[in-house]
Design a protein around this motif. Structure first.
Motif, PDB file in Angstrom:
ATOM      1  N   UNK A 114      -1.073   4.339   6.515  1.00 44.73           N
ATOM      2  CA  UNK A 114      -1.474   3.145   5.761  1.00 44.73           C
ATOM      3  C   UNK A 114      -0.365   2.695   4.799  1.00 44.73           C
ATOM      4  N   UNK A 115       0.733   3.496   4.693  1.00 43.39           N
ATOM      5  CA  UNK A 115       1.860   3.059   3.835  1.00 43.39           C
ATOM      6  C   UNK A 115       2.355   1.709   4.331  1.00 43.39           C
ATOM      7  N   UNK A 116       2.439   0.737   3.424  1.00 44.21           N
ATOM      8  CA  UNK A 116       2.847  -0.606   3.824  1.00 44.21           C
ATOM      9  C   UNK A 116       3.761  -1.193   2.749  1.00 44.21           C
ATOM     10  N   UNK A 138       0.842  -1.198   0.000  1.00 41.56           N
ATOM     11  CA  UNK A 138       0.000   0.000   0.000  1.00 41.56           C
ATOM     12  C   UNK A 138       0.870   1.238   0.000  1.00 41.56           C
ATOM     13  N   UNK A 139       0.773   2.086  -1.043  1.00 39.79           N
ATOM     14  CA  UNK A 139       1.598   3.299  -1.045  1.00 39.79           C
ATOM     15  C   UNK A 139       1.023   4.357  -0.099  1.00 39.79           C
ATOM     16  N   UNK A 193      11.502   6.547  -6.180  1.00 42.59           N
ATOM     17  CA  UNK A 193      10.525   5.540  -6.632  1.00 42.59           C
ATOM     18  C   UNK A 193       9.178   5.973  -6.047  1.00 42.59           C
ATOM     19  N   UNK A 194       8.301   6.487  -6.897  1.00 45.58           N
ATOM     20  CA  UNK A 194       6.968   6.896  -6.430  1.00 45.58           C
ATOM     21  C   UNK A 194       6.084   5.657  -6.492  1.00 45.58           C
ATOM     22  N   UNK A 195       5.919   5.002  -5.353  1.00 45.37           N
ATOM     23  CA  UNK A 195       5.275   3.686  -5.295  1.00 45.37           C
ATOM     24  C   UNK A 195       3.859   3.669  -5.848  1.00 45.37           C
ATOM     25  N   UNK A 196       3.560   2.621  -6.597  1.00 43.34           N
ATOM     26  CA  UNK A 196       2.176   2.282  -6.940  1.00 43.34           C
ATOM     27  C   UNK A 196       1.874   0.915  -6.339  1.00 43.34           C
ATOM     28  N   UNK A 197       0.637   0.730  -5.952  1.00 37.86           N
ATOM     29  CA  UNK A 197       0.248  -0.536  -5.309  1.00 37.86           C
ATOM     30  C   UNK A 197       0.660  -1.726  -6.194  1.00 37.86           C
ATOM     31  N   UNK A 198       1.322  -2.717  -5.594  1.00 35.72           N
ATOM     32  CA  UNK A 198       1.709  -3.921  -6.325  1.00 35.72           C
ATOM     33  C   UNK A 198       3.102  -3.871  -6.936  1.00 35.72           C
ATOM     34  N   UNK A 199       3.769  -2.713  -6.871  1.00 34.54           N
ATOM     35  CA  UNK A 199       5.135  -2.604  -7.406  1.00 34.54           C
ATOM     36  C   UNK A 199       6.087  -3.549  -6.674  1.00 34.54           C
TER      37      UNK A 199
END
Ligand SMILES: [Fe+2]
Length: 297
Positions: A283-285, A120-121, A257-263
């Motif tokens: 909620x960042x996980x 979760x980003x 790295x701008x995280x997207x869910x599932x990266x």
């Protein structure tokens, strides 16, 4: 199914890394393995984006390329075990910035390879940052290149009983002493059962081919979070001017790295430093695996 799907790649930045994008709606585990390995060897850091993923897929995908998974015994942060698998861990339990570093460079046995999974980003901020340790070394001024080739770093810690019990996952201080010994970490056990430890290691390392030098270590976050936890091995302090130059280089060459869910992010921990920006969204996980490549390298 044969693992032969072609890789669609795009540079992660001008300097380092590639993204592997899911253009033809294929399964992550069907990607051509040898192509991934060759790209990883050349780039040191790969981001897999837009694939259907889950913790289970992350685990089986990373199992294909890795071995010697570590459970983070001796590591300095609190990490949560994910899905009951002690080799899949949360990154840590606080929100502040962590400056660029090589993972567990404060002991001899480091994970040679890291995997990150974005469960979760953060709604904003909380980007992971990476940089090429070879580029970092090349950016150092001549005086700093000489300084780090003449003097090693000395990481030092005073750890209370309750903390080392968590950190080393044992109640037995003799087990802690064994773990330290196998990591070339000097340990002193005090009367109150607290321990003093130190570890000496160069800040710079030859790369695998021996042709160039890589700046990779835990100096920047150690100095930032706990200024007394690192000095030079001759006892001299690492002064502000040195830290200023290092932090300027870090700011200049860090890739976000701008995280997207599932990266999924694949990192060579002998060459690429990583860190993360601060965030407020709890909620960042992000999950982490620490291991070695299972291919020849
Ligand atoms: Fe880390």
């Amino acid at each position: 199914m044969k693992t032969t799907a072609k890789l669609y790649t795009q540079p992660l930045s001008e300097a380092v890394g590639q993204q592997i994008l899911n253009v033809e709606n294929v399964n992550l585990c069907d990607l051509h393995e040898a192509s991934i390995i060759n790209l990883f060897k050349a780039e040191g850091v790969l981001l897999f984006r837009d694939f259907a993923t889950s913790v289970e897929i992350f685990t089986s995908f990373t199992n294909k390329f890795s071995q010697n998974f570590m459970d983070y015994t001796g590591g300095v942060f609190n990490r949560r075990i994910i899905n009951g698998d002690s080799t899949v861990l949360s990154v840590n339990d606080f929100n502040c910035e962590i400056k660029l570093h090589g993972e567990m460079y404060y002991q001899k046995n480091i994970p040679l390879m890291l995997w990150f999974f974005c469960a979760h980003p953060a709604a904003q901020d909380g980007e992971t940052v990476v940089c090429d340790g070879k580029q970092f070394f090349d950016e150092l001024s001549q005086p700093l290149k000489e300084l780090f080739s003449q003097k090693k770093l000395k990481y030092r810690g005073h750890i209370g009983k309750e903390t080392w019990q968590k950190q080393y996952k044992t109640d037995d201080v003799r087990v802690v002493a064994q773990i330290c010994q196998s990591n070339d970490v000097d340990i002193n056990i005090n009367e109150d059962e607290s321990i003093d430890i130190h570890y000496i290691c160069s800040a710079i390392h030859p790369n695998r081919s021996g042709e160039s030098m890589v700046f990779i270590n835990s100096l920047l976050p150690a100095k930032n979070m706990s200024p007394n936890s690192v000095a030079f091995d001759d006892g001299s302090e690492i002064d502000n001017e040195v830290m200023l130059e290092l932090n300027e280089i870090a700011a200049k060459i860090a890739v976000k790295i701008c995280w997207e869910k599932g990266d999924i992010l694949m990192v060579d921990n002998t060459r690429i430093m990583h860190g993360r920006r601060a965030f407020v969204d709890n909620t960042r996980d992000i999950y982490l695996r620490l291991c070695s490549p299972s291919f020849s390298y």
